[in-house]
Design a protein around this motif. Structure first.
Motif, PDB file in Angstrom:
ATOM      1  N   PRO A 121       0.824  -1.213   0.000  1.00 20.87           N
ATOM      2  CA  PRO A 121       0.000   0.000   0.000  1.00 20.87           C
ATOM      3  C   PRO A 121       0.857   1.262   0.000  1.00 20.87           C
ATOM      4  CG  PRO A 121       0.041  -1.017   2.172  1.00 20.87           C
ATOM      5  CD  PRO A 121       0.715  -1.970   1.252  1.00 20.87           C
ATOM      6  N   CYS A 122       0.273   2.354  -0.468  1.00 22.14           N
ATOM      7  CA  CYS A 122       0.981   3.631  -0.483  1.00 22.14           C
ATOM      8  C   CYS A 122       1.280   4.073   0.954  1.00 22.14           C
ATOM      9  CB  CYS A 122       0.140   4.707  -1.173  1.00 22.14           C
ATOM     10  SG  CYS A 122      -0.223   4.344  -2.905  1.00 22.14           S
ATOM     11  N   LEU A 123       2.345   4.805   1.138  1.00 19.39           N
ATOM     12  CA  LEU A 123       2.761   5.227   2.470  1.00 19.39           C
ATOM     13  C   LEU A 123       1.806   6.229   3.103  1.00 19.39           C
ATOM     14  CD1 LEU A 123       6.629   5.661   2.100  1.00 19.39           C
ATOM     15  CD2 LEU A 123       5.379   3.765   3.134  1.00 19.39           C
ATOM     16  N   SER A 124       1.385   7.203   2.311  1.00 19.35           N
ATOM     17  CA  SER A 124       0.653   8.314   2.927  1.00 19.35           C
ATOM     18  C   SER A 124      -0.647   8.681   2.244  1.00 19.35           C
ATOM     19  CB  SER A 124       1.557   9.558   2.949  1.00 19.35           C
ATOM     20  OG  SER A 124       1.937   9.900   1.638  1.00 19.35           O
ATOM     21  N   ARG A 125      -1.116   7.857   1.334  1.00 24.10           N
ATOM     22  CA  ARG A 125      -2.367   8.193   0.667  1.00 24.10           C
ATOM     23  C   ARG A 125      -3.056   6.921   0.207  1.00 24.10           C
ATOM     24  NH1 ARG A 125       0.472  11.556  -3.986  1.00 24.10           N
ATOM     25  NH2 ARG A 125       1.861  11.920  -2.229  1.00 24.10           N
ATOM     26  N   ASP A 126      -4.353   7.028  -0.054  1.00 20.07           N
ATOM     27  CA  ASP A 126      -5.057   5.852  -0.555  1.00 20.07           C
ATOM     28  C   ASP A 126      -4.873   5.782  -2.063  1.00 20.07           C
ATOM     29  OD1 ASP A 126      -8.321   7.455  -0.299  1.00 20.07           O
ATOM     30  OD2 ASP A 126      -6.661   7.777  -1.680  1.00 20.07           O
ATOM     31  N   ASP A 127      -5.533   4.837  -2.684  1.00 18.85           N
ATOM     32  CA  ASP A 127      -5.370   4.635  -4.119  1.00 18.85           C
ATOM     33  C   ASP A 127      -6.353   5.489  -4.904  1.00 18.85           C
ATOM     34  OD1 ASP A 127      -3.331   2.854  -3.735  1.00 18.85           O
ATOM     35  OD2 ASP A 127      -4.661   1.124  -3.654  1.00 18.85           O
ATOM     36  N   HIS A 128      -6.385   6.776  -4.566  1.00 20.56           N
ATOM     37  CA  HIS A 128      -7.174   7.755  -5.324  1.00 20.56           C
ATOM     38  C   HIS A 128      -8.663   7.402  -5.333  1.00 20.56           C
ATOM     39  CE1 HIS A 128      -3.277   9.166  -6.595  1.00 20.56           C
ATOM     40  NE2 HIS A 128      -3.003   7.945  -6.985  1.00 20.56           N
ATOM     41  N   GLY A 129      -9.130   6.800  -4.256  1.00 20.79           N
ATOM     42  CA  GLY A 129     -10.546   6.538  -4.133  1.00 20.79           C
ATOM     43  C   GLY A 129     -11.027   5.285  -4.824  1.00 20.79           C
ATOM     44  N   PHE A 130     -10.122   4.484  -5.386  1.00 19.67           N
ATOM     45  CA  PHE A 130     -10.519   3.292  -6.107  1.00 19.67           C
ATOM     46  C   PHE A 130     -10.363   2.054  -5.230  1.00 19.67           C
ATOM     47  CE2 PHE A 130      -9.449   6.032  -9.729  1.00 19.67           C
ATOM     48  CZ  PHE A 130     -10.614   5.892 -10.462  1.00 19.67           C
ATOM     49  N   ASP A 131     -11.294   1.158  -5.383  1.00 19.84           N
ATOM     50  CA  ASP A 131     -11.191  -0.135  -4.722  1.00 19.84           C
ATOM     51  C   ASP A 131     -10.168  -0.976  -5.483  1.00 19.84           C
ATOM     52  OD1 ASP A 131     -11.469  -2.497  -3.466  1.00 19.84           O
ATOM     53  OD2 ASP A 131     -13.542  -2.861  -4.077  1.00 19.84           O
ATOM     54  N   ARG A 132      -9.207  -1.489  -4.774  1.00 21.31           N
ATOM     55  CA  ARG A 132      -8.164  -2.244  -5.437  1.00 21.31           C
ATOM     56  C   ARG A 132      -8.541  -3.696  -5.618  1.00 21.31           C
ATOM     57  NH1 ARG A 132      -3.091  -1.755  -2.434  1.00 21.31           N
ATOM     58  NH2 ARG A 132      -2.310  -2.928  -4.199  1.00 21.31           N
ATOM     59  N   GLY A 133      -9.795  -4.007  -5.467  1.00 25.61           N
ATOM     60  CA  GLY A 133     -10.243  -5.358  -5.704  1.00 25.61           C
ATOM     61  C   GLY A 133     -10.395  -5.622  -7.188  1.00 25.61           C
ATOM     62  N   GLY A 134     -11.101  -6.669  -7.551  1.00 24.78           N
ATOM     63  CA  GLY A 134     -11.308  -6.990  -8.952  1.00 24.78           C
ATOM     64  C   GLY A 134     -10.597  -8.278  -9.310  1.00 24.78           C
ATOM     65  N   ILE A 135     -10.651  -8.596 -10.572  1.00 23.17           N
ATOM     66  CA  ILE A 135     -10.019  -9.808 -11.066  1.00 23.17           C
ATOM     67  C   ILE A 135      -8.556  -9.515 -11.350  1.00 23.17           C
ATOM     68  CG2 ILE A 135     -10.087 -11.574 -12.865  1.00 23.17           C
ATOM     69  CD1 ILE A 135     -12.998 -10.779 -13.335  1.00 23.17           C
ATOM     70  N   SER A 136      -7.678 -10.056 -10.564  1.00 21.46           N
ATOM     71  CA  SER A 136      -6.251  -9.756 -10.744  1.00 21.46           C
ATOM     72  C   SER A 136      -5.721 -10.437 -11.995  1.00 21.46           C
ATOM     73  CB  SER A 136      -5.455 -10.243  -9.526  1.00 21.46           C
ATOM     74  OG  SER A 136      -4.089 -10.015  -9.733  1.00 21.46           O
ATOM     75  N   ASN A 137      -5.156  -9.666 -12.887  1.00 19.79           N
ATOM     76  CA  ASN A 137      -4.561 -10.202 -14.111  1.00 19.79           C
ATOM     77  C   ASN A 137      -3.077 -10.414 -13.869  1.00 19.79           C
ATOM     78  OD1 ASN A 137      -3.603 -10.744 -16.675  1.00 19.79           O
ATOM     79  ND2 ASN A 137      -5.034  -9.339 -17.662  1.00 19.79           N
ATOM     80  N   SER A 138      -2.722 -11.599 -13.387  1.00 16.03           N
ATOM     81  CA  SER A 138      -1.338 -11.853 -13.002  1.00 16.03           C
ATOM     82  C   SER A 138      -0.393 -11.752 -14.187  1.00 16.03           C
ATOM     83  CB  SER A 138      -1.220 -13.243 -12.358  1.00 16.03           C
ATOM     84  OG  SER A 138      -1.657 -14.252 -13.249  1.00 16.03           O
ATOM     85  N   THR A 139      -0.869 -12.158 -15.379  1.00 17.23           N
ATOM     86  CA  THR A 139      -0.010 -12.078 -16.563  1.00 17.23           C
ATOM     87  C   THR A 139       0.369 -10.639 -16.849  1.00 17.23           C
ATOM     88  OG1 THR A 139      -1.087 -14.031 -17.510  1.00 17.23           O
ATOM     89  CG2 THR A 139       0.175 -12.629 -19.013  1.00 17.23           C
ATOM     90  N   LEU A 140      -0.594  -9.733 -16.726  1.00 18.18           N
ATOM     91  CA  LEU A 140      -0.329  -8.320 -16.986  1.00 18.18           C
ATOM     92  C   LEU A 140       0.660  -7.752 -15.980  1.00 18.18           C
ATOM     93  CD1 LEU A 140      -1.027  -5.830 -18.699  1.00 18.18           C
ATOM     94  CD2 LEU A 140      -2.900  -5.379 -17.114  1.00 18.18           C
ATOM     95  N   LEU A 141       0.430  -8.022 -14.688  1.00 22.96           N
ATOM     96  CA  LEU A 141       1.325  -7.481 -13.669  1.00 22.96           C
ATOM     97  C   LEU A 141       2.683  -8.169 -13.683  1.00 22.96           C
ATOM     98  CD1 LEU A 141      -0.941  -6.801 -10.563  1.00 22.96           C
ATOM     99  CD2 LEU A 141      -0.086  -5.214 -12.281  1.00 22.96           C
ATOM    100  N   ARG A 142       2.723  -9.416 -14.120  1.00 26.69           N
ATOM    101  CA  ARG A 142       4.011 -10.110 -14.215  1.00 26.69           C
ATOM    102  C   ARG A 142       4.919  -9.461 -15.247  1.00 26.69           C
ATOM    103  NH1 ARG A 142       4.151 -16.326 -15.427  1.00 26.69           N
ATOM    104  NH2 ARG A 142       6.126 -15.641 -16.289  1.00 26.69           N
ATOM    105  N   SER A 143       4.307  -8.814 -16.237  1.00 24.06           N
ATOM    106  CA  SER A 143       5.102  -8.173 -17.282  1.00 24.06           C
ATOM    107  C   SER A 143       5.713  -6.858 -16.808  1.00 24.06           C
ATOM    108  CB  SER A 143       4.237  -7.914 -18.520  1.00 24.06           C
ATOM    109  OG  SER A 143       3.251  -6.931 -18.236  1.00 24.06           O
ATOM    110  N   VAL A 144       5.274  -6.365 -15.658  1.00 18.45           N
ATOM    111  CA  VAL A 144       5.805  -5.115 -15.112  1.00 18.45           C
ATOM    112  C   VAL A 144       7.043  -5.450 -14.285  1.00 18.45           C
ATOM    113  CG1 VAL A 144       5.312  -3.061 -13.743  1.00 18.45           C
ATOM    114  CG2 VAL A 144       3.482  -4.137 -15.060  1.00 18.45           C
ATOM    115  N   VAL A 145       8.214  -5.286 -14.890  1.00 17.00           N
ATOM    116  CA  VAL A 145       9.462  -5.654 -14.229  1.00 17.00           C
ATOM    117  C   VAL A 145      10.456  -4.510 -14.356  1.00 17.00           C
ATOM    118  CG1 VAL A 145       9.165  -8.131 -14.573  1.00 17.00           C
ATOM    119  CG2 VAL A 145      10.265  -6.766 -16.353  1.00 17.00           C
ATOM    120  N   TRP A 146      11.554  -4.649 -13.617  1.00 18.40           N
ATOM    121  CA  TRP A 146      12.629  -3.662 -13.644  1.00 18.40           C
ATOM    122  C   TRP A 146      12.092  -2.250 -13.385  1.00 18.40           C
ATOM    123  CZ3 TRP A 146      17.213  -5.820 -13.106  1.00 18.40           C
ATOM    124  CH2 TRP A 146      17.436  -7.095 -13.619  1.00 18.40           C
ATOM    125  N   ASP A 147      12.446  -1.281 -14.217  1.00 16.85           N
ATOM    126  CA  ASP A 147      12.036   0.101 -13.965  1.00 16.85           C
ATOM    127  C   ASP A 147      10.526   0.286 -14.040  1.00 16.85           C
ATOM    128  OD1 ASP A 147      14.691   0.599 -13.778  1.00 16.85           O
ATOM    129  OD2 ASP A 147      14.849   1.857 -15.558  1.00 16.85           O
TER     130      ASP A 147
END
Length: 443
Positions: free
Chosen positions: A41-67
Motif C-alpha cells: 500500500p501507499c505510504l501516505s495516501r489511498d489509491d485515489h478513491g478506487f477499490d483495489r479489488g477486482g479480477i487480478s490479471n497476473s499475466t499483466l502485472l508479471r510483465s511489469v518488471v525492472w524500472d
C-alpha cells in the motif's frame, strides 16, 4: 506499401509481434525474481478513491518488471522515496490520467494497478506508432531518399531495444517527443520544437541534450550573419538570434530543472529531523545524488573486470553508433570537423537545420542519404550520447539509450549487406524479450 500509411501499418504490426512474443515468453518461461510483483500500500495516501479489488490479471502485472515497477508505483502513490526521483514524471502522470478517465471503467473489474499497467501499455503503443511516423518524415527530409527513409523506419520498428518500447518504460514516449521535435525543427517551427523537446526532458532526463540543436543553429546563424564585422544591423540581428536560441534551449532544460526544484522542496522541507546531505549542497541536485548514491553512476565507475559481460552485451549498440560516427567523419571530413560551417553555399541553410524552399543548383557530387549535410547535428548528438553511455552510465543501458537516435537507423539503412543489421536487430529483439519479461538482466 510505402509512404506514411505503410509506416503506420508496419509500426502497428511490429508492436503486435513484440507483444505476442512478450506474452509467449512470459507463459513459457519462469521469472528469475518475482519481487517485482510485490504490491504494497501507499505510504501516505489511498489509491485515489478506487477499490483495489477486482479480477487480478497476473499475466499483466508479471510483465511489469525492472524500472516498470517504479513507474507503476509512482503513478499510484507519487514520489514517496528519494530514489524514485531518478524517474521522470511524464509517463506516470499520463498513466494516472488515462486510468482515471478513459479507462476508468476497467478499475472495478481488474483493479487499479492492472488498469494503470494497461494505461502504460496503451500510451506506449500509441506513442511508438507516432514516433515511427515522425522518424519517417524526418528521414525523408534529411536523407532525400524515400526508400532509405522507409527502410530506416523499418529498422526502428524492430530495433534491438524493441521490448522496452512496448513495456512500462519511457522509450516510446521519449522517441515520439524527440522525433517530433526534430521534425518540427527542420520544418521551421522552432518554438513548437523547443516545447516538444521540453516535454522529452520530463519523460527522460537525457532530453536536455536536445538543447544542443538550438545552440548548433545559433552558431550557424551568427556565423553566417558575420557578427564580427560589428556593423549595427548585423550585430543587432545576431544578438536577437542568440537571445532567441537561448530562450529555446532554456525551454528544453527548464522542465528538468523544475522537477529538481520539486524534489528539493518535497524532500528537504519535510517533518524529518534528519535532513539528507544533498539538501545542504550549494546547488542541491537530487537527480545527480540519486544516480551516484543509489545506482553508482559516475565517470568511469563501470570500468571493472566484473562488468565485462555488460560491456559485451552493450558492444553491438556501441559499435554500431561508433561506426556511424566514424563513417560519416571519414566520408565528410570537411563538414564533420567544421560542424557543418563549411557546407557549400546552397546547402548552408540545410546544414543549420533551417528550411530552404529555394531550388539549389544540382551538383554531381552533392551528397544525399546518410552522408547528407543535414545529418551533421544528429551525428554530433549521437557522439555525445555514445560518450556518455560508454564513460558514465551503466554500459548495458546503451542498447536502449542509443536507440532514440535517428542516426542509428539512417546508418543501418545505408548498409550494403543489410542482412547483417537485420540479423543483429531481430536477434536482440527476440532474446531481449525473453530475458526482459522473465526478469533476467537485459540492458
Amino acid at each position: 506499401m510505402r509512404g506514411e500509411g505503410g509506416v503506420l501499418a508496419m509500426a502497428l504490426a511490429s508492436r503486435g509481434i513484440v507483444l505476442l512474443a512478450m506474452l509467449a515468453w512470459a507463459w513459457l518461461g519462469s521469472p528469475y525474481d518475482s519481487s517485482a510483483a510485490l504490491d504494497l500500500p501507499c505510504l501516505s495516501r489511498d489509491d485515489h478513491g478506487f477499490d483495489r479489488g477486482g479480477i487480478s490479471n497476473s499475466t499483466l502485472l508479471r510483465s511489469v518488471v525492472w524500472d516498470g515497477v517504479y513507474y507503476l508505483r509512482i503513478a499510484r502513490c507519487g514520489y514517496e522515496y528519494e530514489q524514485m526521483h531518478a524517474f521522470q514524471p511524464l509517463l506516470p502522470l499520463l498513466m494516472r490520467f488515462l486510468s482515471n478517465t478513459a479507462l476508468r471503467g476497467f478499475v472495478p473489474v481488474f483493479g487499479y494497478d492492472e488498469t494503470l499497467a494497461l494505461s502504460g501499455y496503451v500510451i506506449n503503443v500509441m506513442a511508438f506508432v507516432l514516433a515511427a511516423l515522425y522518424l519517417y518524415r524526418l528521414s525523408l527530409y534529411v536523407l532525400e531518399r524515400e526508400r532509405m527513409a522507409f527502410l530506416a523506419t523499418a529498422f526502428f520498428c524492430f530495433n534491438p531495444a524493441s521490448v522496452f518500447y512496448s513495456s512500462l518504460y519511457t522509450e516510446s514516449l521519449f522517441a515520439l517527443l524527440s522525433f517530433a521535435g526534430m521534425w518540427y525543427l527542420v520544418s521551421g517551427a522552432r518554438w513548437k520544437s523547443a516545447i516538444l523537446f521540453g516535454f522529452s526532458s520530463i519523460a527522460r532526463s537525457n532530453g536536455i541534450v536536445h538543447a544542443g540543436f538550438f545552440l548548433f543553429q545559433c552558431l550557424h546563424l551568427v556565423y553566417h550573419n558575420k557578427v564580427f564585422h560589428m556593423k549595427r544591423p548585423l550585430l543587432a540581428g545576431s544578438l536577437f538570434v542568440i537571445i532567441q536560441c537561448g530562450l529555446q534551449a532554456s525551454l528544453v532544460v527548464a522542465p528538468f530543472v523544475v522537477f529538481q526544484a520539486y524534489g528539493y522542496f518535497e524532500m528537504c522541507f519535510n517533518d524529518s529531523k534528519q535532513q539528507r546531505p544533498w539538501c545542504k549542497a550549494t546547488i542541491p541536485y537530487l537527480y545527480g545524488f540519486v544516480q551516484d548514491h543509489y545506482w553508482d553512476v559516475g565517470f568511469l565507475r563501470y570500468f571493472q573486470l566484473k562488468q565485462i559481460p555488460n560491456f559485451l552485451s552493450a558492444s553491438p549498440a556501441l559499435l554500431l553508433a561508433s561506426s556511424a560516427i566514424v563513417t560519416y567523419a571519414r566520408a565528410q571530413p570537411k563538414l564533420f570537423y567544421s560542424l557543418g560551417l563549411a557546407a557549400p553555399s546552397w546547402q548552408k541553410r540545410k546544414a543549420a537545420l533551417l528550411p530552404d524552399h529555394s531550388k539549389p543548383p544540382r551538383v554531381k557530387k552533392e551528397a544525399t542519404g546518410f552522408y547528407a549535410v543535414a545529418s551533421v547535428p544528429f551525428v554530433f548528438e549521437l557522439l555525445v550520447m555514445t560518450l556518455v553511455a560508454f564513460l558514465v552510465m551503466h554500459v548495458q543501458v546503451s542498447t536502449r539509450f542509443l536507440s532514440c537516435s535517428p542516426v542509428i537507423y539512417w546508418f543501418s539503412a545505408s548498409f550494403r549487406r543489410q542482412w547483417i543489421g537485420w540479423w543483429v536487430f531481430l536477434s536482440y529483439t527476440l532474446v531481449g524479450t525473453l530475458l526482459f519479461v522473465n526478469f533476467y538482466p537485459f540492458t
